[in-house]
Design a protein around this motif. Structure first.
Motif, PDB file in Angstrom:
ATOM      1  N   GLY A   1      77.474  87.217  69.971  1.00  0.00           N
ATOM      2  CA  GLY A   1      78.349  88.354  69.744  1.00  0.00           C
ATOM      3  C   GLY A   1      79.448  88.073  68.761  1.00  0.00           C
ATOM      4  O   GLY A   1      79.313  87.245  67.856  1.00  0.00           O
ATOM      5  N   SER A   2      80.555  88.765  68.949  1.00  0.00           N
ATOM      6  CA  SER A   2      81.707  88.621  68.065  1.00  0.00           C
ATOM      7  C   SER A   2      82.979  88.700  68.891  1.00  0.00           C
ATOM      8  O   SER A   2      82.936  88.984  70.099  1.00  0.00           O
ATOM      9  CB  SER A   2      81.698  89.707  66.983  1.00  0.00           C
ATOM     10  N   LEU A   3      84.111  88.443  68.238  1.00  0.00           N
ATOM     11  CA  LEU A   3      85.385  88.440  68.946  1.00  0.00           C
ATOM     12  C   LEU A   3      86.488  88.976  68.062  1.00  0.00           C
ATOM     13  O   LEU A   3      86.376  89.014  66.834  1.00  0.00           O
ATOM     14  CB  LEU A   3      85.738  87.033  69.427  1.00  0.00           C
ATOM     15  N   SER A   4      87.550  89.383  68.707  1.00  0.00           N
ATOM     16  CA  SER A   4      88.784  89.740  68.018  1.00  0.00           C
ATOM     17  C   SER A   4      89.946  89.094  68.757  1.00  0.00           C
ATOM     18  O   SER A   4      89.823  88.673  69.908  1.00  0.00           O
ATOM     19  CB  SER A   4      88.958  91.260  67.952  1.00  0.00           C
TER      20      SER A   4
ATOM     21  N   VAL B   1      57.239  92.229  68.219  1.00  0.00           N
ATOM     22  CA  VAL B   1      56.125  91.689  68.985  1.00  0.00           C
ATOM     23  C   VAL B   1      56.142  90.167  68.835  1.00  0.00           C
ATOM     24  O   VAL B   1      56.296  89.628  67.732  1.00  0.00           O
ATOM     25  CB  VAL B   1      54.785  92.264  68.477  1.00  0.00           C
ATOM     26  N   ASN B   2      56.049  89.468  69.946  1.00  0.00           N
ATOM     27  CA  ASN B   2      56.062  87.996  69.990  1.00  0.00           C
ATOM     28  C   ASN B   2      57.425  87.374  69.691  1.00  0.00           C
ATOM     29  O   ASN B   2      57.546  86.147  69.684  1.00  0.00           O
ATOM     30  CB  ASN B   2      55.030  87.381  69.027  1.00  0.00           C
ATOM     31  N   ALA B   3      58.439  88.172  69.439  1.00  0.00           N
ATOM     32  CA  ALA B   3      59.755  87.602  69.146  1.00  0.00           C
ATOM     33  C   ALA B   3      60.856  88.624  69.436  1.00  0.00           C
ATOM     34  O   ALA B   3      60.879  89.699  68.825  1.00  0.00           O
ATOM     35  CB  ALA B   3      59.835  87.153  67.693  1.00  0.00           C
ATOM     36  N   GLU B   4      61.734  88.290  70.367  1.00  0.00           N
ATOM     37  CA  GLU B   4      62.911  89.102  70.646  1.00  0.00           C
ATOM     38  C   GLU B   4      64.129  88.197  70.637  1.00  0.00           C
ATOM     39  O   GLU B   4      64.106  87.101  71.214  1.00  0.00           O
ATOM     40  CB  GLU B   4      62.788  89.807  71.999  1.00  0.00           C
ATOM     41  N   SER B   5      65.195  88.638  69.979  1.00  0.00           N
ATOM     42  CA  SER B   5      66.390  87.807  69.884  1.00  0.00           C
ATOM     43  C   SER B   5      67.585  88.665  69.525  1.00  0.00           C
ATOM     44  O   SER B   5      67.457  89.808  69.076  1.00  0.00           O
ATOM     45  CB  SER B   5      66.209  86.702  68.827  1.00  0.00           C
ATOM     46  N   ILE B   6      68.757  88.089  69.748  1.00  0.00           N
ATOM     47  CA  ILE B   6      70.017  88.666  69.286  1.00  0.00           C
ATOM     48  C   ILE B   6      70.480  87.792  68.135  1.00  0.00           C
ATOM     49  O   ILE B   6      70.692  86.587  68.304  1.00  0.00           O
ATOM     50  CB  ILE B   6      71.077  88.685  70.409  1.00  0.00           C
ATOM     51  N   GLU B   7      70.615  88.379  66.953  1.00  0.00           N
ATOM     52  CA  GLU B   7      70.912  87.606  65.747  1.00  0.00           C
ATOM     53  C   GLU B   7      72.279  87.964  65.176  1.00  0.00           C
ATOM     54  O   GLU B   7      72.693  89.127  65.174  1.00  0.00           O
ATOM     55  CB  GLU B   7      69.844  87.863  64.675  1.00  0.00           C
ATOM     56  N   ILE B   8      72.986  86.943  64.681  1.00  0.00           N
ATOM     57  CA  ILE B   8      74.183  87.146  63.866  1.00  0.00           C
ATOM     58  C   ILE B   8      73.745  87.034  62.418  1.00  0.00           C
ATOM     59  O   ILE B   8      73.341  85.954  61.970  1.00  0.00           O
ATOM     60  CB  ILE B   8      75.269  86.104  64.197  1.00  0.00           C
TER      61      ILE B   8
ATOM     62  N   LYS C   1      84.936  76.517  64.250  1.00  0.00           N
ATOM     63  CA  LYS C   1      84.799  76.962  62.867  1.00  0.00           C
ATOM     64  C   LYS C   1      83.496  77.731  62.711  1.00  0.00           C
ATOM     65  O   LYS C   1      82.481  77.387  63.323  1.00  0.00           O
ATOM     66  CB  LYS C   1      84.822  75.763  61.912  1.00  0.00           C
ATOM     67  N   PRO C   2      83.503  78.762  61.873  1.00  0.00           N
ATOM     68  CA  PRO C   2      82.296  79.577  61.720  1.00  0.00           C
ATOM     69  C   PRO C   2      81.163  78.812  61.050  1.00  0.00           C
ATOM     70  O   PRO C   2      81.395  77.913  60.237  1.00  0.00           O
ATOM     71  CB  PRO C   2      82.764  80.747  60.848  1.00  0.00           C
ATOM     72  N   VAL C   3      79.950  79.183  61.410  1.00  0.00           N
ATOM     73  CA  VAL C   3      78.744  78.631  60.782  1.00  0.00           C
ATOM     74  C   VAL C   3      77.855  79.796  60.365  1.00  0.00           C
ATOM     75  O   VAL C   3      77.874  80.863  60.978  1.00  0.00           O
ATOM     76  CB  VAL C   3      77.984  77.674  61.716  1.00  0.00           C
ATOM     77  N   SER C   4      77.074  79.573  59.324  1.00  0.00           N
ATOM     78  CA  SER C   4      76.191  80.612  58.801  1.00  0.00           C
ATOM     79  C   SER C   4      74.729  80.366  59.126  1.00  0.00           C
ATOM     80  O   SER C   4      73.855  81.102  58.669  1.00  0.00           O
ATOM     81  CB  SER C   4      76.377  80.743  57.283  1.00  0.00           C
ATOM     82  N   ALA C   5      74.460  79.320  59.900  1.00  0.00           N
ATOM     83  CA  ALA C   5      73.087  79.020  60.323  1.00  0.00           C
ATOM     84  C   ALA C   5      73.145  78.248  61.632  1.00  0.00           C
ATOM     85  O   ALA C   5      74.127  77.568  61.922  1.00  0.00           O
ATOM     86  CB  ALA C   5      72.354  78.213  59.256  1.00  0.00           C
TER      87      ALA C   5
ATOM     88  N   GLY D   1      79.146  82.445  67.021  1.00  0.00           N
ATOM     89  CA  GLY D   1      78.866  81.819  65.730  1.00  0.00           C
ATOM     90  C   GLY D   1      79.922  80.843  65.288  1.00  0.00           C
ATOM     91  O   GLY D   1      80.122  80.636  64.086  1.00  0.00           O
ATOM     92  N   LEU D   2      80.604  80.211  66.247  1.00  0.00           N
ATOM     93  CA  LEU D   2      81.619  79.209  65.938  1.00  0.00           C
ATOM     94  C   LEU D   2      81.155  77.848  66.448  1.00  0.00           C
ATOM     95  O   LEU D   2      80.768  77.720  67.616  1.00  0.00           O
ATOM     96  CB  LEU D   2      82.962  79.571  66.580  1.00  0.00           C
ATOM     97  N   ALA D   3      81.192  76.858  65.583  1.00  0.00           N
ATOM     98  CA  ALA D   3      80.811  75.502  65.969  1.00  0.00           C
ATOM     99  C   ALA D   3      81.990  74.823  66.656  1.00  0.00           C
ATOM    100  O   ALA D   3      83.141  74.939  66.214  1.00  0.00           O
ATOM    101  CB  ALA D   3      80.391  74.697  64.745  1.00  0.00           C
TER     102      ALA D   3
END
Length: 309
Positions: free
Chosen positions: A137-140, A214-221, A110-114, A96-98
């Protein structure tokens, strides 16, 4: 039967042009130089059949909502040339970083929210290739003196093909040798002072949700709460009153810089860091102060900037 070895591993990652479409990463262009890697080939829920029969016994289960996960670390280092994308850039983008490239100067994340990007990941464990698409995913991050600094990534992806494939010829020229964290190589500033720092870490804190419909599978932040901790040598109140800072919810700037030579500098910057309840500790007989940190957005999507220059 051929024996397979744990340390023979190749991880490839490439940003996707459209979500979930295999970007077909290659060893020549997309290899990730990683350590401490764990691949979980199948993550899912066991749905019990729970049948009523004339006899006892487990009737088994059905796996539902399956996806895959990979965890691993990447050394924090520059690229050797200002304005060049680091080899691990694809993994930062998956969190989630641009990626913002300023030619001849720097690359910022930099982080983005969309509109978060996704990557395709191939994890080849000595001849068996695990494909993940739509991975996010995410990071530390951890900076500790006398240690190599590292990003720690946790990425989930839709389950792709698992097949016998030869290990790719991985090219790691985009990754440079890391420097240990030290007075010579590293600086740290927080709330206007530069204390003797024993450790600094932060977690980007993405909330990652596998969404299996059904009809949609994804990994979302779906959310992000960035936090961290630093342990520093205790200072007199005249230098910095951390108790008043915490009690009055005062926010301030933070900057951690690793590397001193242009082309091999990585910075972690935040303008709005709130300090939580200070606690005391003992390090080699020296009094320390541990500060929990909350990295807050100032004007939106700016709570942390990772800068490679």
């Amino acid at each position: 039967m051929a024996r397979r070895y744990y340390r023979k591993l190749a991880v490839l990652a490439k940003p996707e042009a459209s979500y979930g479409a295999d970007a077909t990463p290659t060893g020549a262009a997309n290899a990730m130089l990683m350590t401490d890697v764990t691949v979980t080939p199948i993550v899912g829920e066991r749905v019990s059949r729970d049948l009523l029969l004339p006899y006892f016994g487990d009737q088994g289960f059905v796996l539902a909502g399956t996806y895959a996960r990979i965890e691993g670390s990447v050394e924090i280092a520059g690229t050797g040339a200002k304005g060049t994308v680091p080899g691990y850039g694809a993994l930062l983008r998956a969190c989630g970083l641009a990626e913002i490239v300023t030619a001849g100067s720097m690359v910022e994340y930099k982080p983005v929210s969309a509109g978060q990007e996704s990557v395709s990941i191939y994890a080849n464990l000595d001849g068996v290739n695990h494909v993940m698409v739509g991975a996010r995913g995410s990071l530390s991050v951890s900076l500790t003196p006398r240690q190599i600094p590292r990003f720690r990534f946790t990425l989930s992806g839709l389950l792709g093909e698992i097949s016998d494939q030869p290990l790719p010829a991985a090219v790691f020229t985009a990754f440079k040798k890391a420097l240990v964290v030290s007075k010579k190589n590293t600086t740290f500033q927080i709330h206007g002072i530069a204390p003797a720092m024993e450790s600094f870490n932060f977690d980007l804190g993405n909330q990652v949700e596998p969404r299996m419909l059904v009809n949609a599978e994804s990994i979302e932040i779906v959310d992000r709460k960035t936090s961290g901790t630093t342990v520093i040598e205790a200072v007199p109140l005249a230098t910095k009153n951390w108790y008043a800072t915490a009690l009055n919810s005062i926010a301030g700037a933070m900057l951690a810089t690793h590397g001193t030579v242009e082309g091999n500098i990585v910075e972690f910057q935040s303008g709005t860091v709130q300090v939580g309840e200070p606690t005391h500790g003992n390090s080699q007989g020296v009094l320390t102060t541990s500060l929990p940190l909350v990295l807050c957005p100032g004007s939106g999507d700016d709570e942390i900037t990772i800068r490679v220059r």
